[in-house]
Scaffold this active site. Structure first.
Site, PDB file in Angstrom:
ATOM      1  N   ALA A  45       2.385  11.151  -1.810  1.00  0.00           N
ATOM      2  CA  ALA A  45       3.401  12.111  -2.162  1.00  0.00           C
ATOM      3  C   ALA A  45       3.297  12.750  -3.702  1.00  0.00           C
ATOM      4  O   ALA A  45       2.629  11.862  -4.376  1.00  0.00           O
ATOM      5  CB  ALA A  45       4.885  11.696  -2.126  1.00  0.00           C
ATOM      6  N   TYR A  46       3.966  13.792  -4.078  1.00  0.00           N
ATOM      7  CA  TYR A  46       3.903  14.066  -5.640  1.00  0.00           C
ATOM      8  C   TYR A  46       5.161  13.446  -5.808  1.00  0.00           C
ATOM      9  O   TYR A  46       6.345  14.060  -5.567  1.00  0.00           O
ATOM     10  CB  TYR A  46       3.778  15.660  -5.597  1.00  0.00           C
ATOM     11  CG  TYR A  46       3.892  16.204  -7.193  1.00  0.00           C
ATOM     12  CD1 TYR A  46       2.626  16.677  -7.785  1.00  0.00           C
ATOM     13  CD2 TYR A  46       4.867  16.106  -7.694  1.00  0.00           C
ATOM     14  CE1 TYR A  46       2.488  17.000  -8.734  1.00  0.00           C
ATOM     15  CE2 TYR A  46       4.941  16.554  -8.918  1.00  0.00           C
ATOM     16  CZ  TYR A  46       3.782  17.079  -9.665  1.00  0.00           C
ATOM     17  OH  TYR A  46       3.824  17.372 -10.896  1.00  0.00           O
ATOM     18  N   ASP A  63      15.686   9.491  -0.793  1.00  0.00           N
ATOM     19  CA  ASP A  63      17.004   9.763  -1.074  1.00  0.00           C
ATOM     20  C   ASP A  63      17.387  11.019  -1.775  1.00  0.00           C
ATOM     21  O   ASP A  63      18.555  11.586  -1.566  1.00  0.00           O
ATOM     22  CB  ASP A  63      17.768   8.487  -1.705  1.00  0.00           C
ATOM     23  CG  ASP A  63      16.987   8.416  -3.040  1.00  0.00           C
ATOM     24  OD1 ASP A  63      15.737   8.272  -3.098  1.00  0.00           O
ATOM     25  OD2 ASP A  63      17.734   8.083  -4.192  1.00  0.00           O
ATOM     26  N   ASP A  85      -7.171  14.786   0.160  1.00  0.00           N
ATOM     27  CA  ASP A  85      -6.140  15.590  -0.311  1.00  0.00           C
ATOM     28  C   ASP A  85      -5.445  16.136   0.976  1.00  0.00           C
ATOM     29  O   ASP A  85      -5.680  16.817   1.931  1.00  0.00           O
ATOM     30  CB  ASP A  85      -6.584  16.688  -0.843  1.00  0.00           C
ATOM     31  CG  ASP A  85      -5.580  17.774  -1.501  1.00  0.00           C
ATOM     32  OD1 ASP A  85      -4.348  17.623  -1.198  1.00  0.00           O
ATOM     33  OD2 ASP A  85      -5.903  18.453  -2.551  1.00  0.00           O
ATOM     34  N   ILE A  86      -3.960  15.728   1.053  1.00  0.00           N
ATOM     35  CA  ILE A  86      -3.325  16.005   2.302  1.00  0.00           C
ATOM     36  C   ILE A  86      -3.070  17.288   2.377  1.00  0.00           C
ATOM     37  O   ILE A  86      -2.476  17.867   3.535  1.00  0.00           O
ATOM     38  CB  ILE A  86      -1.983  15.125   2.090  1.00  0.00           C
ATOM     39  CG1 ILE A  86      -1.114  15.064   3.558  1.00  0.00           C
ATOM     40  CG2 ILE A  86      -1.096  15.684   1.104  1.00  0.00           C
ATOM     41  CD1 ILE A  86       0.102  14.441   3.663  1.00  0.00           C
ATOM     42  N   TYR A 102      11.445  18.177  -6.646  1.00  0.00           N
ATOM     43  CA  TYR A 102      11.110  17.116  -5.859  1.00  0.00           C
ATOM     44  C   TYR A 102      11.829  16.997  -4.611  1.00  0.00           C
ATOM     45  O   TYR A 102      11.210  16.962  -3.572  1.00  0.00           O
ATOM     46  CB  TYR A 102      11.025  15.862  -6.735  1.00  0.00           C
ATOM     47  CG  TYR A 102      10.797  14.447  -5.937  1.00  0.00           C
ATOM     48  CD1 TYR A 102       9.565  14.204  -5.440  1.00  0.00           C
ATOM     49  CD2 TYR A 102      11.601  13.605  -5.555  1.00  0.00           C
ATOM     50  CE1 TYR A 102       9.168  13.161  -4.678  1.00  0.00           C
ATOM     51  CE2 TYR A 102      11.542  12.642  -4.985  1.00  0.00           C
ATOM     52  CZ  TYR A 102      10.382  12.296  -4.350  1.00  0.00           C
ATOM     53  OH  TYR A 102      10.163  10.871  -3.637  1.00  0.00           O
TER      54      TYR A 102
HETATM   55  N1  LIG Z   1       8.862   5.126  -5.822  1.00  0.00           N
HETATM   56  C1  LIG Z   1      10.329   5.557  -5.425  1.00  0.00           C
HETATM   57  O1  LIG Z   1      11.131   5.067  -6.108  1.00  0.00           O
HETATM   58  C2  LIG Z   1      10.353   6.331  -4.155  1.00  0.00           C
HETATM   59  C3  LIG Z   1      11.928   6.463  -3.754  1.00  0.00           C
HETATM   60  C4  LIG Z   1      12.158   7.193  -2.736  1.00  0.00           C
HETATM   61  C5  LIG Z   1      11.116   7.691  -1.716  1.00  0.00           C
HETATM   62  N2  LIG Z   1       9.621   7.276  -2.361  1.00  0.00           N
HETATM   63  C6  LIG Z   1       8.738   7.653  -1.348  1.00  0.00           C
HETATM   64  O2  LIG Z   1       7.941   6.932  -1.065  1.00  0.00           O
HETATM   65  C7  LIG Z   1       6.421   7.259  -0.836  1.00  0.00           C
HETATM   66  C8  LIG Z   1       5.689   6.390  -1.490  1.00  0.00           C
HETATM   67  O3  LIG Z   1       5.990   6.377  -2.806  1.00  0.00           O
HETATM   68  P1  LIG Z   1       5.150   5.532  -4.164  1.00  0.00           P
HETATM   69  O4  LIG Z   1       6.305   4.902  -4.798  1.00  0.00           O
HETATM   70  O5  LIG Z   1       4.316   4.595  -3.271  1.00  0.00           O
HETATM   71  O6  LIG Z   1       4.695   6.658  -4.807  1.00  0.00           O
HETATM   72  P2  LIG Z   1       3.232   6.564  -5.800  1.00  0.00           P
HETATM   73  O7  LIG Z   1       3.100   5.260  -6.267  1.00  0.00           O
HETATM   74  O8  LIG Z   1       3.207   7.913  -6.746  1.00  0.00           O
HETATM   75  O9  LIG Z   1       2.128   6.953  -4.531  1.00  0.00           O
HETATM   76  C9  LIG Z   1       1.953   8.401  -4.078  1.00  0.00           C
HETATM   77  C10 LIG Z   1       0.383   8.379  -3.882  1.00  0.00           C
HETATM   78  O10 LIG Z   1       0.180   9.590  -3.288  1.00  0.00           O
HETATM   79  C11 LIG Z   1      -1.071  10.063  -3.996  1.00  0.00           C
HETATM   80  N3  LIG Z   1      -1.245  11.580  -3.740  1.00  0.00           N
HETATM   81  C12 LIG Z   1      -0.687  12.527  -4.583  1.00  0.00           C
HETATM   82  N4  LIG Z   1      -1.124  13.671  -4.285  1.00  0.00           N
HETATM   83  C13 LIG Z   1      -1.841  13.617  -3.234  1.00  0.00           C
HETATM   84  C14 LIG Z   1      -2.649  14.361  -2.185  1.00  0.00           C
HETATM   85  N5  LIG Z   1      -2.638  15.795  -2.531  1.00  0.00           N
HETATM   86  N6  LIG Z   1      -3.378  13.906  -1.333  1.00  0.00           N
HETATM   87  C15 LIG Z   1      -3.276  12.650  -1.129  1.00  0.00           C
HETATM   88  N7  LIG Z   1      -2.765  11.774  -1.766  1.00  0.00           N
HETATM   89  C16 LIG Z   1      -1.991  12.211  -2.947  1.00  0.00           C
HETATM   90  C17 LIG Z   1      -1.099   9.585  -5.248  1.00  0.00           C
HETATM   91  O11 LIG Z   1      -2.531   9.410  -5.680  1.00  0.00           O
HETATM   92  P3  LIG Z   1      -2.713   9.903  -7.204  1.00  0.00           P
HETATM   93  O12 LIG Z   1      -1.711   9.082  -8.122  1.00  0.00           O
HETATM   94  O13 LIG Z   1      -4.269   9.522  -7.340  1.00  0.00           O
HETATM   95  O14 LIG Z   1      -2.418  11.550  -7.514  1.00  0.00           O
HETATM   96  C18 LIG Z   1      -0.628   8.185  -4.916  1.00  0.00           C
HETATM   97  O15 LIG Z   1      -1.485   7.173  -4.816  1.00  0.00           O
HETATM   98  C19 LIG Z   1       6.503   8.593  -1.103  1.00  0.00           C
HETATM   99  O16 LIG Z   1       6.792   9.543  -0.120  1.00  0.00           O
HETATM  100  C20 LIG Z   1       7.861   8.798  -1.995  1.00  0.00           C
HETATM  101  O17 LIG Z   1       8.246  10.016  -1.951  1.00  0.00           O
HETATM  102  C21 LIG Z   1       9.432   6.621  -3.468  1.00  0.00           C
END
Ligand SMILES: NC(=O)c1ccc[n+]([C@@H]2O[C@H](COP(=O)([O-])OP(=O)(O)OC[C@H]3O[C@@H](n4cnc5c(N)ncnc54)[C@H](OP(=O)(O)O)[C@@H]3O)[C@@H](O)[C@H]2O)c1
Length: 278
Positions: free
Chosen positions: A56-57, A98, A35-36, A123
């Protein structure tokens, strides 16, 4: 090269592992394993060359009613992780979004150095606060991305592409409406992961970068491209306005980013994502 990845079971965390260059020693930590937001648990990350924070959340609407959870993961977590990276002598690549930009933006691709203004969502504010805790740390690079999709590459992950694929292959009489007045950069997670591995290979990089797919689109244009790519009729997707699709967290009308590196064009990514290819 030894690289640790946080958020390893997420969309980006998984793609990073799938695209890792040969001879990279990866230690991947899922949320369950680490847990980060817990300083003690972060000490499990042993000395390595680079740490990539893909955790990320990301539940944008739920964050509106769960501020402490968003802040713990998106603001406090990155600060604690940066401290630990300094201790173990690792570079940190931190992923942001973004959504850190507020609603009043010029209608041109936004650069890393542009002022963000105040983000409209919990967020966005929690991610911006996370970025700010990292400013001035020479070992940290923050990378903003946007509109990340994985489609059939990660069939278990529910993203916009997989939703559209499901609708396109479902009842042909069902009306599908998609917002057509929000603009962004659709980004195939594989292209983002590859660009991040390029950064890992570099000795150091700028403090703040944007990495997004080339070109811009509305959600409706993206949906129609997905329909086209799987051989469905794109005209089944009817454009609607943001006002017709209310959400708990307001979505930005303009979040087109100027990418710091040239990633493949977003339509090219859609084509690969519907077939699930790297
Ligand atoms: N997806 C998009 O469209 C998008 C757009 C812009 C930026 N981003 C950024 O890109 C990055 C990756 O996003 P993604 O799409 O891969 O998101 P994701 O699929 O939701 O993955 C986020 C991961 O973080 C984990 N996590 C949540 N709370 C945590 C905690 N307390 N400690 C450790 N791990 C935790 C989640 O695990 P659980 O699910 O098990 O909680 C999940 O595996 C993030 O920084 C996000 O803000 C994403």
């Amino acid at each position: 090269m030894k690289v640790s990845i946080l958020g390893a079971s997420g969309q980006l965390g998984t793609a990073l592992q799938l695209c890792a260059p040969p001879h990279t020693h990866i230690r991947a930590y899922t949320h369950q394993q680490l847990d980060i937001s817990d300083r003690e648990q972060l000490t499990a990350i042993t000395p390595c060359d680079v740490v990539i924070n893909a955790s990320a959340y990301t539940a944008v609407d739920q964050a509106e009613s769960n501020i402490p959870a968003a802040v713990a993961v998106n603001t406090i977590g990155p600060a604690l992780l940066a401290e630990h990276c300094e201790t173990i002598g690792a570079r940190l690549l931190h992923i942001s979004t973004d959504y850190v930009f507020g609603p009043e933006q010029p209608q041109r691709p936004l650069k890393p150095e542009d002022p963000t203004g105040l983000p409209a969502t919990v967020y966005g504010r929690s991610k911006l606060a996370g970025e700010l805790t990292l400013r001035g740390r020479p070992e940290v690079t923050t990378i903003r991305t946007a509109w990340v999709y994985s489609g059939n590459l990660l069939p278990d992950h529910r993203d916009f592409l997989s939703t559209m694929i499901r609708l396109a292959t479902g009842d042909p009489a069902q009306e599908i409406t998609v917002v057509d007045d929000q603009y962004g950069n659709p980004t195939y997670v594989v292209d983002l992961a590859r660009a991040l591995w390029d950064l890992v290979a570099e000795e150091n990089s700028a403090e703040l970068l944007h990495l997004v797919g080339s070109g811009q689109a509305t959600w409706c244009e993206l949906a129609r491209e997905i329909f086209q790519a799987i051989g469905a009729d794109p005209q089944r997707v009817r454009p609607i306005s943001t006002a017709e699709y209310p959400t708990a967290a307001p979505r930005p009308a303009w979040s087109v980013l100027a990418s710091s590196r040239a990633l493949p064009e977003w339509r090219n990514g859609v084509f690969r994502a519907v077939t699930g290819t790297l």
